[in-house]
Design an enzyme around this catalytic site. Sequence first.
Site, PDB file in Angstrom:
ATOM      1  N   TYR A 119      15.929 -14.929  -9.802  1.00  0.00           N
ATOM      2  CA  TYR A 119      16.582 -13.776  -9.193  1.00  0.00           C
ATOM      3  C   TYR A 119      15.775 -13.413  -7.956  1.00  0.00           C
ATOM      4  CZ  TYR A 119      20.750 -11.615 -10.866  1.00  0.00           C
ATOM      5  OH  TYR A 119      22.063 -11.333 -11.077  1.00  0.00           O
ATOM      6  N   GLU A 173      16.868 -10.792  -5.384  1.00  0.00           N
ATOM      7  CA  GLU A 173      17.496  -9.731  -4.601  1.00  0.00           C
ATOM      8  C   GLU A 173      16.500  -9.176  -3.580  1.00  0.00           C
ATOM      9  OE1 GLU A 173      19.489  -6.010  -6.270  1.00  0.00           O
ATOM     10  OE2 GLU A 173      20.356  -7.690  -7.370  1.00  0.00           O
ATOM     11  N   ASP A 208      34.139 -15.901  13.714  1.00  0.00           N
ATOM     12  CA  ASP A 208      34.052 -16.650  12.460  1.00  0.00           C
ATOM     13  C   ASP A 208      34.157 -18.127  12.820  1.00  0.00           C
ATOM     14  OD1 ASP A 208      34.478 -17.942  10.075  1.00  0.00           O
ATOM     15  OD2 ASP A 208      36.104 -16.634   9.397  1.00  0.00           O
ATOM     16  N   THR A 244      30.742 -20.887   7.472  1.00  0.00           N
ATOM     17  CA  THR A 244      30.472 -21.594   6.223  1.00  0.00           C
ATOM     18  C   THR A 244      29.375 -22.597   6.551  1.00  0.00           C
ATOM     19  OG1 THR A 244      32.020 -23.372   6.731  1.00  0.00           O
ATOM     20  CG2 THR A 244      32.897 -21.513   5.473  1.00  0.00           C
ATOM     21  N   LYS A 284      31.508 -27.074   5.995  1.00  0.00           N
ATOM     22  CA  LYS A 284      32.598 -27.740   6.715  1.00  0.00           C
ATOM     23  C   LYS A 284      31.977 -28.695   7.743  1.00  0.00           C
ATOM     24  CE  LYS A 284      35.816 -24.068   5.551  1.00  0.00           C
ATOM     25  NZ  LYS A 284      36.730 -22.990   5.999  1.00  0.00           N
ATOM     26  N   ARG A 303      27.973 -25.950  -0.140  1.00  0.00           N
ATOM     27  CA  ARG A 303      28.979 -24.887  -0.090  1.00  0.00           C
ATOM     28  C   ARG A 303      28.243 -23.574   0.090  1.00  0.00           C
ATOM     29  NH1 ARG A 303      33.696 -26.916  -1.183  1.00  0.00           N
ATOM     30  NH2 ARG A 303      34.517 -24.918  -0.504  1.00  0.00           N
TER      31      ARG A 303
END
Length: 483
Positions: free
Chosen positions: A69, A71, A246, A275, A278, A284
């Site tokens: 974790y 955060e 974007d 992203t 791509k 991903r």
Amino acid sequence: MAEEPTARTTESIAFRSALDVIRGVEPRVADAIGAELADQRESLKLIASENYASPAVLLAMGNWFSDKYAEGTVGRRFYAGCRNVDTVEALAAEHAREIFGAAHAYVQPHSGIDANLVAFWAVLSQRVESPALHKAGVRQVNDLTEADWSALRRELGNQRMLGMSLDAGGHLTHGFRPNISGKMFDQRSYGTDPATGLVDYDALRESAREFRPLIIIAGYSAYPRLVNFRIMREIADEVGATLMVDMAHFAGLVAGKVLTGDFDPVPHAQIVTTTTHKSLRGPRGGMVLCDSELAEHVDRGCPMVLGGPLPHVMAAKAVALAEARQPGFHDYARRIVDNSQALAEGLLKRGARLVTGGTDNHIVLLDVSGYGLTGRQAEAALLDSGIVTNRNSVPQDPNGAWYTSGIRLGTPALTTRGLGTAEMDEIAALIDTVLAATAPGTGADGKPSKAKYALDAAVAQQVAGRATDLLAGFPLYPGIDLS
Ligand SMILES: *Cc1c(COP(=O)(O)O)cnc(C)c1O
């Protein structure tokens, strides 16, 4: 007799061993992973949003970073023991800043959609929330009175956004009603000039002057030309809007320095999302780049809208971005566009109709109405012939977003595989052959159907065979032998 040494490369050993470990627990998963590699090897993939990540990127994702974790941000975590996560997150961000020349990079978003949500809330935080806190003389939202908080919530939910229309190639997350962005923002779209198919900047400017949006968003999933981000920024500045780009689809072309100057979004936009899987060819995931004024707002992405960071994916992002900094990536990006233009020329010379008449990027948008077909019929006929594409609307599409009149083709994946312009011409011939041999079908009511079609089976078989032969010359993951 001594055994012949088997030709196992390091990559083969790594992936075989991983599958053996998985097979010991749930063999069906190991089999599905192996089958997926086989399927990908056999398919002639022209899906514009897909690619093939390197073995190093894939392996960076499968490890104990997944258990952490983390955060918070680098050096400022809400959990102990994040020293190694800090290392990979800082590396990924540094590579991203260097490649794109950005002041700040936030590499935690889990996908492109998540990156857009982070960006929207960063702009809302900077331009709506911060001024409200300042006006009320408090430092954070918890210190606002009930009345001030209520007023701020209404204001946050009442902002305007100008985005590219879906049928011009825009994305659902750019303010369209089915997506949360359309429920958050009052959205108006800009489109393309019906005569040229190109973005109509004059109409966009007019619309922006009248609508006065908080955000102007540029970027696309199905536009085969370049966008002039210098002009977009001029328009945004004139109306007091923040320019957000974007670049989910074309980030690889920016990283590879094919899109430079006015066509590189990073120097022009205040905030850029992407992203990483791509054309950028990483795991991903998503990413946000921004100027220094927006940095603190962007860094609140988790837990504002994102679930906990995925350290294993950030590790893979760092690897992929390191790959994108190698000189070979420039060549890769150049070849993506060369291939796309060869594919477009191959189709044009066989009489096909292309939206905007060609391409400047990795996308070719084929208008299949010239073959008397809908996008859905064309997509299915091509799939029957071993060619994987997806249907897509064209500007002012008479068949709507489900059946459509277009087929979107993209070259990032096949370029990774090594196919070149000669192969693109042959693929154009195969596509033309299949579509010419396909006839629209009739429904049960005897009326023309937008889904049914009849494809000459001999043609489908012959094209599929040819596609297989073509791919055989360009093995996918040549270093990996799972047999
Ligand atoms: C693909 C795409 C996205 C969404 O990316 P995901 O990783 O699937 O969430 C967002 N915006 C644009 C323009 C895209 O092309």
